[in-house]
Enzyme design. Structure first.
Site, PDB file in Angstrom:
ATOM      1  N   ARG A 179       0.813  -1.217   0.000  1.00  0.00           N
ATOM      2  CA  ARG A 179       0.000   0.000   0.000  1.00  0.00           C
ATOM      3  C   ARG A 179       0.853   1.276   0.000  1.00  0.00           C
ATOM      4  O   ARG A 179       0.506   2.277   0.622  1.00  0.00           O
ATOM      5  CB  ARG A 179      -0.962   0.002   1.194  1.00  0.00           C
ATOM      6  CG  ARG A 179      -1.945  -1.160   1.177  1.00  0.00           C
ATOM      7  CD  ARG A 179      -2.874  -1.102  -0.029  1.00  0.00           C
ATOM      8  NE  ARG A 179      -3.776  -2.224  -0.064  1.00  0.00           N
ATOM      9  CZ  ARG A 179      -3.566  -3.358  -0.746  1.00  0.00           C
ATOM     10  NH1 ARG A 179      -2.463  -3.500  -1.471  1.00  0.00           N
ATOM     11  NH2 ARG A 179      -4.443  -4.337  -0.717  1.00  0.00           N
ATOM     12  N   SER A 228     -11.504   0.674   2.808  1.00  0.00           N
ATOM     13  CA  SER A 228     -10.755   0.126   3.941  1.00  0.00           C
ATOM     14  C   SER A 228     -10.112   1.251   4.732  1.00  0.00           C
ATOM     15  O   SER A 228      -9.376   2.067   4.178  1.00  0.00           O
ATOM     16  CB  SER A 228      -9.674  -0.843   3.448  1.00  0.00           C
ATOM     17  OG  SER A 228     -10.261  -1.975   2.851  1.00  0.00           O
ATOM     18  N   GLU A 298      -5.296   3.820   6.500  1.00  0.00           N
ATOM     19  CA  GLU A 298      -5.138   3.672   5.061  1.00  0.00           C
ATOM     20  C   GLU A 298      -5.802   4.848   4.349  1.00  0.00           C
ATOM     21  O   GLU A 298      -5.364   5.299   3.297  1.00  0.00           O
ATOM     22  CB  GLU A 298      -5.751   2.355   4.573  1.00  0.00           C
ATOM     23  CG  GLU A 298      -5.520   2.095   3.092  1.00  0.00           C
ATOM     24  CD  GLU A 298      -5.843   0.668   2.700  1.00  0.00           C
ATOM     25  OE1 GLU A 298      -6.182   0.445   1.526  1.00  0.00           O
ATOM     26  OE2 GLU A 298      -5.740  -0.241   3.557  1.00  0.00           O
TER      27      GLU A 298
END
Length: 307
Positions: A179, A228, A298
């Site tokens: 990520r 998310s 995130e």
């Protein structure tokens, strides 16, 4: 809250600008949470050349925020002091090239790139169907879902630096990790080239439909959410930690931890950005106390606090 209008000064310094400038523009429509204060200036560049022209003449001290679909973005209630750049139609082109390759603008929706590849019989890009964002975000975050990641299919990426210089990066130069990409934060991605493998269009589309069904059955996709919320810690799943800490369904005002998938935060209609962020911080606190694990956001949280 209203910011000083700097649009006249920008226009005076950039007589050849082709994109649109808007002062004190509402930002709620720019993110899936539908929250946030105004952008001091909202700029919608016409194309890459227009973006480079703008950045080369913008005072380096002016903060810049780049927005695509806003699917993992939380703009705080005080808004953004500086320039918000929204990559729109001029950055949304998708084309199929030889050798099972697809070229896409940074403003192109991931799902549309996946579909273009599928229709061309290019396998390997179906995972993009499961990412509710744009190619620019996928490049910046090494977006991934359902067994695939951006790093698996990227050939090269192009962008523009804060000073207006055009740059390009090979897959290796992107510095991909989980990520995250290692490209400097001030680079605005404008385009990407992907390479898949030969495939059967019907089979690829069936795989995409399965991803769609899986998302619909396990995630609150038809709500005001940012996707998310927390990154998965090494060897752990964020949602399991949130659930074990007793946070499923936890609510602050109109902000709630989803009961369907507790790594999603939901705005039930009138939640402020402060309530959503506060809920996320409360979840982090409870997880830390329950398991000793520190959850990292995130979702990108930006802007000034307060109304």
């Amino acid at each position: 809250m209203m910011f000083p209008d700097i649009v006249p000064d920008l226009l005076a310094a950039m007589p050849e600008l082709r994109g649109k400038l808007e002062a004190n523009a509402p930002t709620a429509s720019l993110s899936w949470f539908r929250t946030g204060g105004p952008a001091q200036t909202l700029f919608s560049p016409a194309d890459t050349g227009d973006l480079a022209y703008f950045l080369a003449r913008l005072d380096p001290k002016v903060p810049v925020l780049v927005v695509g679909l806003g699917s993992n973005l939380l703009i705080r209630d005080g808004g953004w002091e500086g320039v918000v750049i929204r990559l729109g139609k001029g950055f949304a082109e998708i084309s199929v090239e030889p050798n099972h390759r697809v070229r896409a603008g940074a403003g192109a929706a991931d799902v549309k790139v996946a579909r273009a590849a599928a229709e061309a019989g290019i396998a390997g890009l179906s995972f993009l169907r499961g990412i509710p964002g744009t190619i620019g975000g996928a490049l910046r975050m090494n977006g991934g879902a359902y067994g695939g990641e951006t790093k698996d299919v990227l050939v090269e990426a192009k962008g523009v630096t804060r000073s207006g210089e055009t740059v390009s990066y090979t897959n290796q130069q992107m510095g991909f990790t989980y990520r995250h990409s290692g490209v400097p934060d001030d680079v605005i991605f404008t385009e990407a080239l992907f390479e898949g493998r030969p495939g059967n269009p019907e089979e690829i589309l069936a795989e995409m439909n399965a991803i769609t069904e899986a998302r619909s059955s396990t995630q609150p996709v038809n709500t005001r959410t940012g996707g998310s919320t927390f990154k998965n810690p090494p060897g752990r799943k964020a949602w399991e930690l949130v659930d074990a800490a007793g946070c499923r369904g936890l609510r602050i005002g109109d902000a709630q931890v989803s009961e369907m998938h507790c790594n999603f935060l939901i705005n039930h209609g009138s939640a402020s950005a402060a309530e959503i962020e506060g809920l996320g911080e409360e979840v982090r606190r409870r997880v830390r106390e329950a398991s000793g694990v520190e959850l990292d956001w995130e979702i990108k949280r930006v802007g000034l606090s307060g109304a």
